[in-house]
Design a protein around this motif. Structure first.
Motif, short mmCIF file in Angstrom:
data_model
loop_
_atom_site.label_atom_id
_atom_site.label_comp_id
_atom_site.label_asym_id
_atom_site.label_seq_id
_atom_site.Cartn_x
_atom_site.Cartn_y
_atom_site.Cartn_z
N GLY A 166 0.84 -1.20 0.00
CA GLY A 166 0.00 0.00 0.00
C GLY A 166 0.86 1.24 0.00
O GLY A 166 1.10 1.85 1.03
N VAL A 167 1.39 1.60 -1.21
CA VAL A 167 2.34 2.72 -1.28
C VAL A 167 1.57 4.01 -1.55
O VAL A 167 1.65 4.61 -2.62
CB VAL A 167 3.41 2.46 -2.37
N GLY A 168 0.81 4.44 -0.54
CA GLY A 168 0.10 5.71 -0.60
C GLY A 168 0.84 6.74 0.23
O GLY A 168 2.07 6.67 0.37
N ARG A 169 0.10 7.70 0.80
CA ARG A 169 0.75 8.76 1.58
C ARG A 169 1.50 8.18 2.79
O ARG A 169 2.66 8.45 3.02
CB ARG A 169 -0.30 9.75 2.08
N PRO A 171 3.76 -5.19 -8.45
CA PRO A 171 2.35 -5.60 -8.44
C PRO A 171 2.14 -6.70 -7.40
O PRO A 171 3.08 -7.38 -7.01
CB PRO A 171 2.14 -6.13 -9.86
N MET A 172 0.90 -6.90 -6.97
CA MET A 172 0.61 -7.90 -5.94
C MET A 172 0.94 -9.33 -6.42
O MET A 172 1.19 -10.20 -5.61
CB MET A 172 -0.87 -7.82 -5.53
N GLU A 173 0.96 -9.50 -7.77
CA GLU A 173 1.23 -10.85 -8.30
C GLU A 173 2.62 -11.34 -7.89
O GLU A 173 2.87 -12.53 -7.83
CB GLU A 173 1.11 -10.87 -9.83
N1 NAD Z 1 -3.14 4.20 11.89
C1 NAD Z 1 -3.14 5.49 11.76
O1 NAD Z 1 -3.03 6.20 12.72
C2 NAD Z 1 -3.30 6.06 10.40
C3 NAD Z 1 -2.98 7.38 10.07
C4 NAD Z 1 -3.14 7.76 8.76
C5 NAD Z 1 -3.64 6.82 7.85
N2 NAD Z 1 -3.96 5.57 8.26
C6 NAD Z 1 -4.47 4.50 7.47
O2 NAD Z 1 -3.42 4.00 6.65
C7 NAD Z 1 -3.98 3.53 5.42
C8 NAD Z 1 -3.32 4.27 4.28
O3 NAD Z 1 -3.61 5.64 4.37
P1 NAD Z 1 -3.13 6.64 3.21
O4 NAD Z 1 -3.48 8.01 3.63
O5 NAD Z 1 -1.70 6.36 2.88
O6 NAD Z 1 -4.05 6.14 2.00
P2 NAD Z 1 -3.76 6.20 0.44
O7 NAD Z 1 -5.08 6.08 -0.23
O8 NAD Z 1 -2.89 7.39 0.14
O9 NAD Z 1 -2.90 4.87 0.16
C9 NAD Z 1 -3.44 3.58 0.09
C10 NAD Z 1 -2.67 2.77 -0.96
O10 NAD Z 1 -3.08 1.40 -0.88
C11 NAD Z 1 -3.25 0.90 -2.22
N3 NAD Z 1 -4.18 -0.22 -2.17
C12 NAD Z 1 -5.54 -0.17 -2.05
N4 NAD Z 1 -6.04 -1.43 -2.01
C13 NAD Z 1 -4.99 -2.28 -2.11
C14 NAD Z 1 -4.87 -3.70 -2.13
N5 NAD Z 1 -5.94 -4.51 -2.03
N6 NAD Z 1 -3.64 -4.25 -2.26
C15 NAD Z 1 -2.54 -3.45 -2.39
N7 NAD Z 1 -2.59 -2.10 -2.38
C16 NAD Z 1 -3.80 -1.53 -2.22
C17 NAD Z 1 -3.74 2.09 -3.02
O11 NAD Z 1 -3.47 1.91 -4.39
C18 NAD Z 1 -2.96 3.25 -2.39
O12 NAD Z 1 -1.73 3.48 -3.04
C19 NAD Z 1 -5.49 3.77 5.53
O13 NAD Z 1 -6.09 2.60 5.99
C20 NAD Z 1 -5.60 4.87 6.57
O14 NAD Z 1 -6.82 4.84 7.24
C21 NAD Z 1 -3.77 5.19 9.48
#
Ligand code: NAD
Ligand code: NAD
Lengths: 204, 204
Positions: free
Chosen positions: B83-86, B126-128
């Protein structure tokens, strides 16, 4: 994990259950998430000061409300965030913060390229507007997500504006006067505890 | 804060001191960061199993090394991140993880737009390719930073590949078989504890 640490997680589990429309929860169900005995859950609930009928289970919304009062999260804490980078943006967009009573009112960044951009519904403000915003919104908490070497400077700036609580994510221990509550958050602490349990498990 | 929680923070303080070239540290100096008595620090150090000469202070590198052994962070734990998001990107670039013995070997994301991009020196896979990477690198820990509704699915995928430790940042309690250690990290827990202390302070 000690009682105080478990309590916010009970809140998270209960709010998940509430969303699914569940009415009652047993101490046994809560216990299995933490690998503790259900008597420990009943002890935690008595620390919170909630009287449920453990026979038929606790009311999900009743216990959640009592936890909110205990933690002081039912009343809103207004907050600002400084340092709108990767971590700052993830926190701004994280719905979990408002569930814990945090009302973010403004976000700041010293980088002119970021200023005036809109992140999670907030326009990024320059540091010059810090004083005006803290005073007009009666801000309680400053969240610091700037690089390590900038963190103490930002801490000093907000303490000067009479902020009494700081939530610091930069990996350095901030020092502030005794009347300011500083919580240093280091995610790597979670990792350290995970490695400790892994090590213990391998030794068994 | 109980002993086990303080220990990773001692490690952080000691590594800051080491970078500044400091040789010795007193229990009094460590105590002031946690508003505890220096006898509590000496008790913590005995839990770690380190024998220093408290008169002249503890050796910074000696105590740090002992903490590393106690936490199991001196040996490397190989990890993957999904999950390479923020939040995922903030964690990938965070130098604190390698200080705590985490060796990230690969990062994954299900979004084709993100795949093949390079973040923090890692090409997003990729997940694969999950199965192939977990087996060839003998991965110990999976870090999950995907949205809440995708988290359990990802957890099931990695447990199928024999991963025994999960560090979950999605705001939901993951369930996995008893032989898997799951650490649910919720930053909002820090906020809840901060509001609790603020509430207590206001009541005083
Ligand atoms: N625990 C905390 O205190 C805290 C704080 C901030 C964010 N978060 C959580 O962390 C997670 C990520 O937050 P974010 O802001 O980076 O979100 P984001 O949307 O920026 O990143 C999520 C990433 O996950 C990828 N993704 C989605 N489904 C997937 C799957 N099935 N397999 C692989 N990759 C997948 C997306 O393509 C995306 O790049 C969220 O669940 C958010 O609620 C938690
Ligand atoms: N505690 C943890 O577990 C953890 C995990 C990941 C990152 N971090 C830390 O969080 C912080 C942010 O990490 P990131 O990956 O988001 O970094 P980043 O570089 O993406 O973001 C930092 C932001 O702060 C801004 N900034 C810098 N100096 C400033 C100042 N003096 N005043 C106002 N804004 C300023 C920058 O313009 C940038 O937008 C770092 O200290 C990092 O080490 C901590």
């Amino acid at each position: 994990m000690q009682t105080l640490r478990r309590i916010p997680y009970y809140h998270q589990i209960l709010s998940d259950m509430e969303q699914k429309g569940e009415q009652f929860v047993s101490s046994k169900y809560l216990a299995h998430f933490f690998h503790v005995d259900d008597t420990q859950v009943r002890k935690d609930v008595s620390v919170i000061g909630y009287k449920g009928k453990p026979k038929s289970g606790y009311s999900v919304s009743g216990l959640k409300g009592a936890i909110g009062d205990f933690l002081g999260i039912n009343t809103e804490n207004t907050a600002i965030l400084i340092g709108v980078g990767r971590l700052g943006s993830a926190l701004i967009e994280y719905p979990g913060l408002s569930e814990y009573g945090l009302k973010l009112v403004a976000v700041f960044d010293s980088n002119p390229v970021k200023q005036d951009k809109v992140i999670g519904g907030f326009t990024v403000l320059p540091m010059e507007s810090l004083k005006r915003v803290i005073q007009s919104f009666d801000v309680g908490i400053a969240i610091i997500t700037v690089p390590k070497n900038a963190a103490q400077g930002v801490c000093d700036l907000v303490v000067e504006q009479n902020i009494k609580a700081i939530w610091n994510f930069a990996p350095t221990q901030l020092s502030a006067s005794a009347d300011v509550t500083v919580r240093n958050e280091n995610m790597a602490v979670g990792l350290a505890l995970l490695s400790h349990y892994l090590k213990k498990r391998k030794a068994e």
